[in-house]
Design a protein around this motif. Structure first.
Motif, short mmCIF file in Angstrom:
data_model
loop_
_atom_site.label_atom_id
_atom_site.label_comp_id
_atom_site.label_asym_id
_atom_site.label_seq_id
_atom_site.Cartn_x
_atom_site.Cartn_y
_atom_site.Cartn_z
N THR A 98 0.87 -1.18 0.00
CA THR A 98 0.00 0.00 0.00
C THR A 98 0.91 1.23 0.00
OG1 THR A 98 -1.69 -1.17 1.26
CG2 THR A 98 -1.85 1.23 1.18
N ASP A 151 1.42 5.24 0.35
CA ASP A 151 0.83 6.46 0.90
C ASP A 151 1.19 7.64 0.00
OD1 ASP A 151 -0.35 8.33 2.50
OD2 ASP A 151 1.23 8.34 4.03
N PRO A 162 -4.70 2.76 -5.21
CA PRO A 162 -4.69 1.55 -4.37
C PRO A 162 -4.84 0.29 -5.24
CG PRO A 162 -6.77 2.72 -4.13
CD PRO A 162 -5.88 3.61 -4.93
N GLU A 200 -5.49 -4.01 -5.96
CA GLU A 200 -6.41 -5.09 -5.60
C GLU A 200 -5.61 -6.36 -5.34
OE1 GLU A 200 -9.39 -5.60 -8.52
OE2 GLU A 200 -10.25 -3.59 -8.27
N ASP A 201 -6.23 -7.25 -4.56
CA ASP A 201 -5.54 -8.48 -4.14
C ASP A 201 -5.04 -9.29 -5.33
OD1 ASP A 201 -5.73 -11.57 -3.52
OD2 ASP A 201 -5.38 -10.56 -1.60
N TYR A 208 0.99 -5.34 -7.17
CA TYR A 208 1.02 -4.86 -5.79
C TYR A 208 1.53 -5.92 -4.81
CZ TYR A 208 -1.38 -0.64 -7.26
OH TYR A 208 -1.69 0.57 -7.86
N SER A 237 3.74 0.74 2.87
CA SER A 237 3.22 -0.11 3.94
C SER A 237 3.09 -1.53 3.39
CB SER A 237 1.84 0.38 4.40
OG SER A 237 1.93 1.66 4.98
#
Length: 1271
Positions: A744, A746, A752, A754-755, A760, A786
């Motif tokens: 994640t 900041d 953002p 997705e799973d 990511y 994060s």
């Protein structure tokens, strides 16, 4: 061109028939078929020899190689597995029942079993055209061939009327062109079976209820049968009378297994004290005591033994094999015992050949099994769940349990005598192997081979985890059945098909669909029909209405639909069915998940057309948001199988329910939790397998990797060429936590993730490394990142797939990795060829660039004596330690109480144990068990293990014990063997013969080990010890050792020592304890300093090369004469009296053999004298005659030794029986159509039988004449 070898009687053997029929489906060029008495290379029949695939034998293996892909499931592993199960069932269950009805001893039981089998078939075929899938398969061929005899001879029209679906299927099979080419026309039984008319209440000539009066030929046949039965009954009555006259055996007469204990204090690791005399008989507990700890302490099992460095050159080569790591939770079962018996025999053989040898032990952390065990223990002792403890403390509890219980399997392996290097033992969760797992994941993830995706997985709602295919048991149901499900007080009904209707939008029409899981209709997003189904062509572009929502379900056209099944319309639930998932992907359907991880309903479709339940009936209300919320809560949180009832009732209330009927089906059950497996959509980690699978397949195609037996290549290619990506996520706490982190950022400039978006997800060896990678990837500062590590762990098979190189410290360089990787051999059961073997090959090639081993040997699966799969519910699961140590029937019953069987299953299991082991299991010992398992291991066949056969090898151990004991008395206390085993030149014929037989055994053992022919090795050693050494040579030595010729005694002792020494070394890989005990009691040659038989050289052709086939041929003739004399002695009950014997020789060669072996024949046959007769000499008056060969006839003088009148009566009865048989055979041969209808091979057999009967009749007449003169 391939050649198919069949026995000459193949037309009457269903197994050979299905092989021949399968060959008719084989693509050209078809194999050449030869009927033979004996197969080439001493293989078993039927067998197939091919220049491409080598040799295979056995009905399953040969038909498997001949069958085209279409007969084996079309490349679908699940269908292939079902086909193989049906073929095994045909051979192990159907065949004995189908032919047992002709045998009086088992007729009733066989009829009952056949009826049960046909009822199962009837239920299975009620809704099916074929046994597996929608086309003819090898299963149909095998089963129909097994049922030819019942349909032709046993099943009357009335009986067939009760099984219409089986009859329809059978006729459809046998009327195929390929069947007719082999079978011709198969005629069904028109009346009642012959034995049905022989009931004592029905006159033999009375007309049958369903057939015409019997013909004269039938009546004549029955009359002869009646006479035969009467003679048989008279014989039985006579035998009973003789038995009644015999005195009952006293307790002293009964042979009991002797139990002797080794009670001399011996510290662990110290050598066993053998200074005392040998016990009177063999006792496993005495023999097996103390040796293993001494072997281990001395380091005999380590590759470093006897060497300065393992890295140094060894001209004799090296052998490395790793153990298939057993589960840390496990205890030994017979599958483990078989695996270790084979692996240890191979390891010991290579070690004795002087090769640098390592057999590396290890244990698997068994993620699911271990977590379940510890969770149960935690609840039992503390009434806490793992969630009460938290992940960290729970993992500590698992390690604590592992420290207390985890070494049990190692202890059991030591009991089996496994010669593993325990200093190199590895555990898949230890730091060294965990580092390898982490490194492998990161490298494959960075290479794009591991990726994240949301797909259907096998989900256990009880475990809250995905499980692998091997952890799913397939329970076959023939119809409606209630099964227990964890979390439900009452059983859940399965094996039913529910039909209901969907209304077509803007039409009065409806489409009827059927399902076995009606609750999943809440997640339906389409209805599918076949593109060519004319019934639904007018519905193209149309939709149906979901009865509980306003959602429209499109009618899609897809070729996966079977038009002939049901209405030809199928409901599609893409989020809860694998086939539906693929349809959903092809047609871009909506995927709606209606269950959570625990199997509770979620995301129930809205809006519902019903608002509440009144008296069990749903009533329709207008669509109001408040009401819809209320309706949603009605379904929300309901258990899946409770929802099944609610949905069914709702359909009835809406008038959409059509019918519910029995339906044969396969229910997937989690082997760990016994829960019903649910297909669920889950984001998981996958290994991309297409390229890895191609390389693994090419390795075998190009000859870099060899798989034995060769017929497994076909399975390998099927799997590798059609491989799917591998899900490696498991929702557990115990295991290797996946080293991947969800990122994640900041920073508003980075959206953002997705799973399921792999961008990511970052993998790293630590959180710091992952953070640095993420910052670099997203071009942000590390403090903006994060991370959250994936909670899941890796599939246990992932770490097991790295085992061949992770045990040596990969990715770090080490001496062991350099020396022992790649390994030499991988030996395991064929059932994990894909789950373990394939993954080791794929991961080895991907991560090291090398194959993990050069060769794979796959052994068969152990079944019980009746051919059934080992199952606790059948009471046939055998703990090898119970076979080794023995156990009472009560002890076996007590073990069942520790299982999870329900009361009905418990009683059935007890009955099974009582039937198979009425007196329990006797103590057999480790050596007998190992030897039996290897003797059973015939390539291509499952092992039907009979404990009685293991007991037979325990008696063989006793024979060895007594033979060695006698031999050592013959050697004497002061015997010192000569420096070499070379013959002195003064050996007798008996000495030279046993040395020739020893050489043959050495050659057979060497060839057997090289070809993994374990029955060939065990048979060779068994025959050498029992038939050559004990039955012949030791008997011939008795007069030598009791004589006065010192030179002959010395030479005989040297030869005997050579045989004992080499014979024990030949046997050592299979019976390590017994051979060590006996070897240590033998004197040693001055040049030999080997401390143990485990490190002595294995006998080979360089050491023992004294084969003399001509000498053996001559001795064989002498032994035939001995056998003939012994037969005469038995016939006339001359157990202690010695008689004068004569041998009439038909030529000079036979005469010279008898002359040279006269003393041996006299000793072995317990004759008083032996006289050679010329061909023209008359038979001695008052003698009995027997034929040893076509060149030698034996006579034994009986005058004065027997009751002549009694013997003449016996001979007259024998003459009468021979005359009856001869008349019957002549009548058959003289039949009008005999020459045209009877196969030439059968005519040849009849001709030979007639000659034999005529010869026997002549001999009986001569004997009668001789007795008449004697009288």
């Amino acid at each position: 061109m391939s050649t198919l070898y069949l026995p000459v009687s193949s037309t009457s053997d269903p197994r050979c028939l299905w092989v021949r029929i399968t060959g008719q489906y084989a693509p050209n060029p078809r194999p050449v078929v030869q009927e033979v008495e004996k197969a080439p290379r001493n293989l078993l029949l039927p067998c197939l020899l091919s220049p491409c695939t080598g040799s295979v034998w056995g009905a399953w293996a040969v038909s498997y190689m001949l069958a085209p892909e279409t007969l084996l499931g079309g490349g679908d592993p699940r269908m292939f597995s079902l086909i193989k199960q049906w073929v095994n069932y045909a051979e192990s269950d159907v065949l004995p029942a189908a032919y047992g009805v002709d045998h009086k001893q088992v007729k009733e039981r066989a009829r009952a079993e056949l009826q049960r089998i046909l009822e199962v078939f009837e239920g299975h075929l009620r809704l099916r055209t074929y046994l597996v899938g929608e086309r003819l398969s090898l299963a149909d061929i095998a089963l129909s061939c097994c049922l030819i005899h019942p349909f032709s001879k046993v099943l009357s029209p009335a009986l067939r009327h009760s099984i219409p679906n089986v009859t329809r299927w059978f006729l459809m099979c046998v009327n195929q062109t390929q069947f007719k080419e082999i079978l011709g026309e198969v005629t069904l039984l028109s009346g009642e079976p012959e034995n049905a008319a022989n009931s004592p209440d029905v006159p033999s000539n009375a007309p049958l209820a369903n057939g015409p009066p019997k013909t004269a030929a039938q009546l004549k046949k029955e009359s002869k049968k009646k006479e035969k039965l009467e003679r048989f009954q008279q014989k039985q009555d006579k035998l009973k009378g003789q038995q009644a006259e015999k005195k009952p055996k006293t307790e002293k007469d009964k042979k009991e297994l002797c139990v002797i204990m080794y009670d001399i204090p011996t510290a662990p690791g110290e050598m066993k004290d053998i200074s005392g005399p040998m016990p009177d008989s063999y006792s496993p507990q005495y023999v097996e005591a103390a040796w293993y700890a001494w072997w281990e302490k001395e380091g005999f099992f380590k590759p470093e033994y006897g060497r300065k460095s393992i890295s140094g050159p060894n001209p004799k080569g090296q052998f490395m094999m790793c153990i298939p790591p057993p589960n840390v939770t496990g205890s030994l079962h017979l599958g483990h015992a078989l695996t270790n018996a084979i692996q240890d025999s191979l390891t010991r053989w290579h070690r004795m050949r002087g090769e640098l040898t390592l057999w590396n032990p290890g244990c698997d952390h068994a993620g699911i099994a271990t977590q379940v065990v510890v969770e149960k223990k935690l609840w039992r002792e503390q009434k806490k769940t793992r969630h009460d403890l938290g992940r960290g403390r729970f993992i500590e509890e698992v390690w604590k349990w592992k420290g207390e219980k985890g070494d049990r399997i190692y202890h059991q392996l030591r009991i089996l005598g496994s010669s593993l290097d325990w200093d190199r033992a590895c555990f898949t969760m230890e730091p060294k192997l965990s580092m390898a797992v982490q490194e492998a994941f990161i490298r494959l993830h960075e290479a794009g081979t591991i990726y994240r995706s949301k797909r259907l997985v096998n989900w256990s709602c009880t475990l809250n985890s995905a499980i692998s295919d091997i952890e799913v048991d397939k329970k076959e149901l023939t119809g409606r059945m209630v099964l227990p499900v964890p979390g439900y007080k009452e059983g859940v009904e399965f094996g039913v098909l529910v039909s209901f209707a969907y209304k077509v939008k803007d039409s009065g029409e409806e489409v009827v669909v059927a399902t076995t899981r009606v609750e999943t209709m809440l997640g339906d997003t389409a209805v599918a029909v076949h593109p060519q189904d004319q019934r639904y062509q007018h519905l193209r572009g149309k939709s149906v209405l979901h009865p509980f929502t306003s959602r429209l379900l499109p009618i899609v056209f897809d070729e996966f639909v079977d038009m002939s099944f049901g209405t030809g319309a199928v409901k599609i639930t893409p989020a809860h069915d694998q086939n539906d998932y693929e349809v959903g992907m092809r047609h871009s359907l909506e995927f709606i998940n209606i269950m959570d991880d625990s199997g509770l309903l979620v995301n129930v479709p809205q809006p519902f057309l019903v608002s509440h339940r009144a008296g069990g009936v749903f009533e329709a209300f207008p669509c109001d948001s408040l009401l819809l919320s209320h309706i949603c809560f009605f379904f929300q949180g309901m258990k899946r199988f409770e929802a099944r009832k609610a949905v069914l009732q709702a359909l009835k209330d809406k008038g959409l329910f059509k019918e519910i009927k029995d339906n044969p089906m396969v229910v997937p059950i989690c082997s760990r939790s016994k829960d019903i497996v649910e297909p669920l959509l889950k984001p998981q980690w996958y290994v991309r397998c297409d390229e890895m699978g191609r390389k693994a397949a090419d390795a075998v195609r190009e000859g870099h990797l060899s798989i034995k037996p060769e017929f497994h290549n076909k399975t390998w290619f099927n799997w590798m060429d059609n491989i799917r990506d591998w899900c490696i996520s498991r929702q557990l706490w115990w295991g290797h936590r996946i080293p991947a982190y969800f990122v994640t950022i900041d920073d508003p400039s980075v959206p953002p993730g997705e799973d399921t978006d792999g961008t990511y997800w970052i993998s790293g060896r630590s959180e710091e490394e992952a953070r640095a990678k993420a910052a670099k990837h997203f071009n942000v500062a590390p403090d903006k990142v994060s991370l959250k590590q994936d909670e899941d762990v890796l599939d246990t098979w992932f770490s097991s797939g790295l085992f061949p190189f992770s045990i040596f410290g990969w990715p770090n360089e080490s001496e062991d990795l350099k020396v022992f990787y790649p390994g030499t051999l991988l030996e395991t059961g064929h059932d994990i060829l894909f789950f373990w073997v394939a993954r080791m090959v794929m991961l080895g090639l991907s991560l090291t660039g090398k194959l993990p081993f050069r060769e794979v040997y796959l052994h068969a699966i152990v079944r019980d004596a009746h051919g059934r799969k080992m199952s606790k519910s059948l009471g046939n699961v055998i703990d090898p330690l119970d076979v080794i140590r023995g156990i009472t029937l009560q002890g076996l019953h007590a073990q069942l109480l520790d299982s999870n069987l329900d009361p009905a299953e418990l009683e059935r299991a007890k009955e099974g144990q009582k039937a198979d082991y009425p007196s329990g299991i006797p103590e057999c010992g480790t050596d007998a068990l190992r030897f039996a398992l290897c003797a059973y291991t015939s390539q291509g066949r499952d092992i039907n293990l009979d404990v009685n056969r293991i007991l037979g090898y325990r008696h063989f151990c006793n024979k060895l014990w007594n033979a060695t004991k006698f031999a050592m008395r013959g050697l004497g206390d002061n015997f010192t063997p000569p420096p070499s085993s070379l013959p002195s030149g003064q050996e007798s014929l008996a000495d030279l013969w046993i040395l020739s037989r020893l050489t043959l055994a050495v050659d057979l053992c060497s060839a057997g080990f090289q070809n993994y022919d374990f029955p060939g090795i065990t048979t060779a050693v068994y025959n050498l010890w029992l038939y050559d050494l004990c039955d012949v040579h030791l008997e011939l030595l008795k007069p030598v050792f009791s004589g006065t010729d010192e030179i002959a005694i010395a030479v005989a002792r040297n030869t005997l020592y050579t045989c004992l020494d080499a014979g024990l070394r030949l046997l050592s890989p299979f019976m390590p304890f017994l051979t060590e005990e006996l070897y240590q009691r033998l004197p040693r040659r001055p040049s030999e300093t080997f401390p143990s038989v485990t490190v002595t050289p294995y006998p080979d052709a360089a050491e023992l090369h004294w084969r003399d086939e001509e000498l053996e041929r001559r001795m064989d003739l002498a032994l035939l004469i001995v056998k003939s004399i012994r037969s005469l002695r038995a016939d006339y009950n001359l157990t202690k009296t010695k008689a004068d014997c004569y041998v009439k020789c038909q030529d000079a060669d036979t005469k010279s053999v008898v002359l040279a072996h006269t003393s041996y024949i006299t000793v072995l046959s317990s004759s008083r004298s032996l006289v050679i007769l010329e061909p023209e000499d008359p038979a001695p008056e008052g003698s009995a005659v027997n034929t040893a060969s076509d060149k030698a006839t034996v006579y034994m003088m009986l005058k004065g030794l027997i009751d002549v009148e009694k013997e003449m009566a016996k001979l007259q009865a024998k003459k009468t029986e021979l005359s009856r048989q001869l008349e019957k055979l002549r009548e058959r041969v003289s039949g009008a159509d005999y020459r045209t209808k009877v196969p030439p091979t059968v005519q040849q057999q009849d001709s030979e039988k007639m000659k034999q009967l005529e010869t026997e009749t002549q001999k009986v007449e001569e004997a009668l004449s001789s007795f008449q003169r004697m009288a």
